[in-house]
Design a protein around this motif. Structure first.
Motif, mmCIF file in Angstrom:
data_model
loop_
_atom_site.group_PDB
_atom_site.id
_atom_site.type_symbol
_atom_site.label_atom_id
_atom_site.label_comp_id
_atom_site.label_asym_id
_atom_site.label_seq_id
_atom_site.Cartn_x
_atom_site.Cartn_y
_atom_site.Cartn_z
ATOM 1 N N ALA A 174 47.447 -9.504 9.187
ATOM 2 C CA ALA A 174 48.544 -10.084 9.963
ATOM 3 C C ALA A 174 48.343 -9.962 11.463
ATOM 4 O O ALA A 174 49.114 -10.534 12.237
ATOM 5 C CB ALA A 174 49.872 -9.423 9.582
ATOM 6 N N GLY A 175 47.302 -9.236 11.898
ATOM 7 C CA GLY A 175 47.136 -9.010 13.324
ATOM 8 C C GLY A 175 45.802 -9.421 13.886
ATOM 9 O O GLY A 175 45.416 -9.002 14.981
ATOM 10 N N ARG A 176 45.088 -10.279 13.171
ATOM 11 C CA ARG A 176 43.747 -10.659 13.617
ATOM 12 C C ARG A 176 43.743 -11.383 14.953
ATOM 13 O O ARG A 176 42.748 -11.368 15.671
ATOM 14 C CB ARG A 176 43.078 -11.535 12.550
ATOM 15 C CG ARG A 176 42.680 -10.753 11.305
ATOM 16 C CD ARG A 176 42.197 -11.655 10.202
ATOM 17 N NE ARG A 176 41.849 -10.886 9.010
ATOM 18 C CZ ARG A 176 41.771 -11.383 7.799
ATOM 19 N NH1 ARG A 176 42.027 -12.674 7.593
ATOM 20 N NH2 ARG A 176 41.463 -10.620 6.768
ATOM 21 N N ASP A 177 44.851 -12.045 15.293
ATOM 22 C CA ASP A 177 44.924 -12.791 16.552
ATOM 23 C C ASP A 177 45.763 -12.065 17.595
ATOM 24 O O ASP A 177 46.303 -12.692 18.526
ATOM 25 C CB ASP A 177 45.509 -14.184 16.303
ATOM 26 C CG ASP A 177 44.637 -15.015 15.380
ATOM 27 O OD1 ASP A 177 43.415 -15.005 15.576
ATOM 28 O OD2 ASP A 177 45.175 -15.665 14.461
ATOM 29 N N PRO B 226 54.717 -10.182 5.320
ATOM 30 C CA PRO B 226 55.250 -8.857 5.642
ATOM 31 C C PRO B 226 54.412 -8.185 6.716
ATOM 32 O O PRO B 226 53.196 -8.355 6.770
ATOM 33 C CB PRO B 226 55.153 -8.107 4.303
ATOM 34 C CG PRO B 226 54.022 -8.774 3.583
ATOM 35 C CD PRO B 226 54.054 -10.221 4.008
ATOM 36 N N LEU B 227 55.076 -7.404 7.563
ATOM 37 C CA LEU B 227 54.406 -6.777 8.694
ATOM 38 C C LEU B 227 54.425 -5.253 8.638
ATOM 39 O O LEU B 227 54.049 -4.598 9.623
ATOM 40 C CB LEU B 227 55.064 -7.241 10.003
ATOM 41 C CG LEU B 227 54.973 -8.747 10.297
ATOM 42 C CD1 LEU B 227 55.807 -9.097 11.527
ATOM 43 C CD2 LEU B 227 53.529 -9.177 10.493
ATOM 44 N N ALA C 69 53.079 -5.721 26.744
ATOM 45 C CA ALA C 69 53.680 -6.500 25.657
ATOM 46 C C ALA C 69 52.560 -7.152 24.855
ATOM 47 O O ALA C 69 51.691 -7.829 25.419
ATOM 48 C CB ALA C 69 54.615 -7.565 26.212
ATOM 49 N N ILE C 70 52.586 -6.937 23.543
ATOM 50 C CA ILE C 70 51.522 -7.429 22.661
ATOM 51 C C ILE C 70 52.157 -8.190 21.507
ATOM 52 O O ILE C 70 53.142 -7.731 20.914
ATOM 53 C CB ILE C 70 50.680 -6.255 22.097
ATOM 54 C CG1 ILE C 70 50.115 -5.406 23.236
ATOM 55 C CG2 ILE C 70 49.568 -6.776 21.204
ATOM 56 C CD1 ILE C 70 49.388 -4.153 22.762
ATOM 57 N N VAL C 71 51.599 -9.351 21.173
ATOM 58 C CA VAL C 71 51.999 -10.074 19.966
ATOM 59 C C VAL C 71 50.857 -10.006 18.961
ATOM 60 O O VAL C 71 49.686 -9.877 19.338
ATOM 61 C CB VAL C 71 52.370 -11.545 20.251
ATOM 62 C CG1 VAL C 71 53.614 -11.629 21.127
ATOM 63 C CG2 VAL C 71 51.207 -12.294 20.878
ATOM 64 N N ASN C 72 51.198 -10.095 17.684
ATOM 65 C CA ASN C 72 50.176 -9.940 16.643
ATOM 66 C C ASN C 72 49.506 -11.249 16.249
ATOM 67 O O ASN C 72 48.537 -11.233 15.475
ATOM 68 C CB ASN C 72 50.785 -9.308 15.389
ATOM 69 C CG ASN C 72 51.817 -10.194 14.729
ATOM 70 O OD1 ASN C 72 52.813 -10.536 15.347
ATOM 71 N ND2 ASN C 72 51.592 -10.587 13.484
ATOM 72 N N ALA D 285 49.737 0.731 10.768
ATOM 73 C CA ALA D 285 48.439 0.864 11.429
ATOM 74 C C ALA D 285 48.613 1.143 12.919
ATOM 75 O O ALA D 285 47.882 1.950 13.506
ATOM 76 C CB ALA D 285 47.614 -0.409 11.219
ATOM 77 N N VAL D 286 49.583 0.471 13.543
ATOM 78 C CA VAL D 286 49.847 0.682 14.964
ATOM 79 C C VAL D 286 50.349 2.099 15.221
ATOM 80 O O VAL D 286 49.870 2.809 16.123
ATOM 81 C CB VAL D 286 50.863 -0.350 15.479
ATOM 82 C CG1 VAL D 286 51.376 0.040 16.866
ATOM 83 C CG2 VAL D 286 50.251 -1.740 15.523
#
Length: 353
Positions: free
Chosen positions: A311-314, A216-217, A184-187, A223-224
């Protein structure tokens, strides 16, 4: 009313003279026409003024493509808050509902319920914000509607958006696909939106400087999927927060989920707000945060892809799917024990999105 986003240029011939909305602006006559043309279509750029949008896109003609359709209403209070407003949420929320299912968002509709007395300047700001969010997401607002109601019949402004996208052939993102061992991954960090709304209301005299994560995601999801076409599923953690999203996935897949409290990304300011008010950050709403499940061998590739986008740097791994305790989410706490993370009962904060 049919709208088409294009370069934001003003249309000649109509200028709204009023400073506030009156019932006449919903009456179907000249005042309504002036409102629509000056405030809405001057920004969204009308293709024509027919009663329907006529749409075509090459993606619709691809063999095996599937049409995706979603709708949502937005009643956030306050209408404007640090990091966004009701218009930005309306666009991003609908785009994200499509994106987490693997769809490429294409078109949106937007319907406005406006209370008599609302300032026209507020409407202009909301519409401009919607246009900016649509441009960022690469979608077009192609049709819409306005209704004006009397004082006390609404709370300033409600917005309903619907979205249409296309799921390319071969994509199948669904909670039923999650298997034991998937990660499980959060962005990004959690709870920013809920905490920002609470602070903006001013009821608690909170001085924390927190901005909503509204964004927006769809670019992140593309990319994923580019590096992990077999990503299992994704959910945006909006109302009910991460806890509700994980419970929905666990229930649909018939698996258990275990997360690590030490791995949950939270800002210090959000932690402080939650401690002061007795809130659980796992249930706070987000408007630009998702959780996805991916095969363990693809975890590093997914993390790298997410972190390559704004949106996914963290992005970070927070847990995994397990065979034990099916349909139950358990958090391993900092004290070494396990705590069941149930679905939200009731509502922590009303009018959050």
């Amino acid at each position: 009313m049919t709208l088409q986003s294009g370069p934001a240029t003003a249309r000649a011939g109509r200028t709204l003279k009023a400073d506030t909305i009156t019932l006449a602006h919903g009456g179907g006559g000249k005042a309504m026409r002036d409102l629509i043309e000056d405030v809405f279509t001057s920004v969204f750029e009308p293709a024509d003024m027919e009663d329907q949008a006529r749409l075509t896109d090459a993606a619709l003609r691809e063999d095996g493509a599937t049409l995706a359709f979603t709708t949502d209403s937005f009643v956030v209070d306050p209408i404007e808050f640090p990091g966004g407003d009701i218009g930005k949420i309306a666009v991003c929320g609908t785009v994200n509902d499509l994106a987490v299912g693997g769809a490429k968002p294409l078109w949106l509709s937007a319907a406005f319920i406006i209370e008599e007395g609302v300032e026209v300047s507020l409407l202009r700001r909301v519409v401009a914000s919607m246009r900016a969010a649509a441009d960022e997401a690469g979608v077009r607002i192609v049709t819409g509607d306005t209704k004006v109601v009397g004082r006390g019949s609404a709370d300033k402004l409600f917005v309903t958006t619907s979205g249409v996208g296309v799921i390319p052939a071969g994509r199948d993102l669904a909670a039923r696909n999650v298997r034991p061992g998937d990660v499980a991954i959060v962005n990004g960090v959690l709870g920013d939106h809920g905490a920002a709304i609470l602070a903006a209301r001013g009821d608690m005299a909170l001085s924390a400087e927190i901005e909503s994560d509204c964004r927006p995601l769809n670019a992140l999801m593309e990319a994923v999927i580019a590096v992990a076409p077999d990503v299992r599923c994704a959910r945006d953690a909006t109302r009910g927060g991460l806890a509700s999203a994980l419970n929905e996935i666990a229930d649909a897949a018939g698996i258990g989920v275990e997360i690590e409290e030490a791995g949950i990304p939270l800002r210090a300011a959000v932690k402080g707000v939650c401690e002061i008010l007795g809130l659980d950050p796992l249930y706070l709403a987000n408007e630009g945060t998702l959780v996805l499940f991916a095969p363990p061998e693809k975890a590093d590739a997914v993390l790298a892809a997410m972190r390559s986008t704004p949106a996914g740097r963290d992005a970070t791994i927070i847990g995994r799917a397990v065979e034990s305790h099916p349909r139950i989410v358990v958090m391993q706490t900092l004290f070494g024990g396990g705590r069941i993370v149930d679905m939200l009962v009731g509502e922590q904060l009303p009018r959050i999105c």
